[in-house]
Design a protein around this motif. Sequence first.
Motif, PDB file in Angstrom:
ATOM      1  N   MET A  37       0.844  -1.204   0.000  1.00 31.58           N
ATOM      2  CA  MET A  37       0.000   0.000   0.000  1.00 31.58           C
ATOM      3  C   MET A  37       0.878   1.253   0.000  1.00 31.58           C
ATOM      4  N   ARG A  38       0.535   2.196  -0.851  1.00 29.40           N
ATOM      5  CA  ARG A  38       1.277   3.457  -0.898  1.00 29.40           C
ATOM      6  C   ARG A  38       0.897   4.335   0.291  1.00 29.40           C
ATOM      7  N   PRO A  39       1.836   5.129   0.790  1.00 27.68           N
ATOM      8  CA  PRO A  39       1.511   5.985   1.940  1.00 27.68           C
ATOM      9  C   PRO A  39       0.632   7.163   1.543  1.00 27.68           C
ATOM     10  N   LEU A  40      -0.268   7.508   2.434  1.00 27.24           N
ATOM     11  CA  LEU A  40      -1.048   8.730   2.318  1.00 27.24           C
ATOM     12  C   LEU A  40      -0.338   9.783   3.158  1.00 27.24           C
ATOM     13  N   ILE A  41       0.084  10.876   2.537  1.00 27.01           N
ATOM     14  CA  ILE A  41       0.880  11.889   3.221  1.00 27.01           C
ATOM     15  C   ILE A  41       0.025  13.144   3.385  1.00 27.01           C
ATOM     16  N   ILE A  42      -0.220  13.501   4.635  1.00 25.16           N
ATOM     17  CA  ILE A  42      -1.101  14.620   4.968  1.00 25.16           C
ATOM     18  C   ILE A  42      -0.249  15.849   5.224  1.00 25.16           C
ATOM     19  N   LEU A  43      -0.493  16.907   4.467  1.00 22.46           N
ATOM     20  CA  LEU A  43       0.354  18.087   4.487  1.00 22.46           C
ATOM     21  C   LEU A  43      -0.212  19.221   5.337  1.00 22.46           C
ATOM     22  N   ARG A  44      -1.433  19.075   5.829  1.00 21.48           N
ATOM     23  CA  ARG A  44      -2.071  20.181   6.554  1.00 21.48           C
ATOM     24  C   ARG A  44      -1.474  20.347   7.947  1.00 21.48           C
ATOM     25  N   PRO A  45      -1.673  21.508   8.585  1.00 16.60           N
ATOM     26  CA  PRO A  45      -1.093  21.749   9.909  1.00 16.60           C
ATOM     27  C   PRO A  45      -1.728  20.889  10.998  1.00 16.60           C
ATOM     28  N   ALA A  46      -1.096  20.946  12.162  1.00 15.97           N
ATOM     29  CA  ALA A  46      -1.546  20.171  13.315  1.00 15.97           C
ATOM     30  C   ALA A  46      -2.990  20.507  13.673  1.00 15.97           C
ATOM     31  N   ARG A  47      -3.563  19.591  14.412  1.00 17.26           N
ATOM     32  CA  ARG A  47      -4.974  19.519  14.799  1.00 17.26           C
ATOM     33  C   ARG A  47      -5.819  19.078  13.619  1.00 17.26           C
ATOM     34  N   GLY A  48      -5.858  19.882  12.573  1.00 19.25           N
ATOM     35  CA  GLY A  48      -6.581  19.432  11.384  1.00 19.25           C
ATOM     36  C   GLY A  48      -5.971  18.176  10.809  1.00 19.25           C
ATOM     37  N   ALA A  49      -4.634  18.117  10.797  1.00 17.93           N
ATOM     38  CA  ALA A  49      -3.952  16.924  10.291  1.00 17.93           C
ATOM     39  C   ALA A  49      -4.309  15.698  11.106  1.00 17.93           C
ATOM     40  N   GLY A  50      -4.401  15.868  12.412  1.00 19.67           N
ATOM     41  CA  GLY A  50      -4.747  14.737  13.272  1.00 19.67           C
ATOM     42  C   GLY A  50      -6.140  14.211  13.001  1.00 19.67           C
ATOM     43  N   ARG A  51      -7.088  15.122  12.765  1.00 16.86           N
ATOM     44  CA  ARG A  51      -8.459  14.682  12.462  1.00 16.86           C
ATOM     45  C   ARG A  51      -8.495  13.910  11.151  1.00 16.86           C
ATOM     46  N   THR A  52      -7.801  14.419  10.145  1.00 24.11           N
ATOM     47  CA  THR A  52      -7.762  13.724   8.858  1.00 24.11           C
ATOM     48  C   THR A  52      -7.078  12.372   8.991  1.00 24.11           C
ATOM     49  N   ALA A  53      -5.987  12.330   9.750  1.00 24.12           N
ATOM     50  CA  ALA A  53      -5.244  11.079   9.937  1.00 24.12           C
ATOM     51  C   ALA A  53      -6.105  10.019  10.615  1.00 24.12           C
ATOM     52  N   ASP A  54      -6.874  10.413  11.619  1.00 27.91           N
ATOM     53  CA  ASP A  54      -7.747   9.452  12.311  1.00 27.91           C
ATOM     54  C   ASP A  54      -8.743   8.823  11.338  1.00 27.91           C
TER      55      ASP A  54
END
Length: 219
Positions: free
Chosen positions: A1-18
Amino acid sequence: MRPLIILRPARGAGRTADKAMAMGLAVRLCPLFAAEALAWTPPSAGDFDALLVTSAQTVRFGGAALQAYRALPTYAVGAATAEALQEAGFVDPVAGDGDASAIAARIAADGHRAVLHLSGEAVAPMDAEPLQVTRLPVYRMKPLPCDPPELSGGVLLVHSPAAGARLAEIFPENQRATTDIVAISPAALAACGSGWASAQAADAPNDAAVLALARRLCE
């Protein structure tokens, strides 16, 4: 599986990552910016008949002065911003499901005219006719270092035009051919430039639409 790389800043990045990890995706965080507060002088709430907030970062960095506007009809771009406002004590903020121009049209349709727009230092273009908008920045985004090899070969999530422009700045065009872009809007996509293996914008400006596109590229 290819990695999904989230570029947004903290807090928002954590919500997207979850959300992404709940879908079984392999997630990496590589924020391109960090938010920091700006000094600002709150105008009188009596000069306005509505409040517009276009980012949850505004709620985070606006401080105690935000409480002066709790009695105003309040509008937010996106559910995450509306949720942040509710947590700060704002009652029933109206959450738009489009961009800033769409929520401006909703404010006008509701009969408001004098609008206080609390925002970041950089904002996306907004068609605000016939509103009289006073915009005050309460935070700014500070660029963070990020090496292209950390991003190469992955599926990159781009959540704003500013992130797209930063990505285009640091990632040489001749090194993009193995990396895919999924952007939250056409404006964010356009800012990324060309040369990517693929580049697509979600059909709605939210995580659900962005992650649905990204999942097919990652698997």
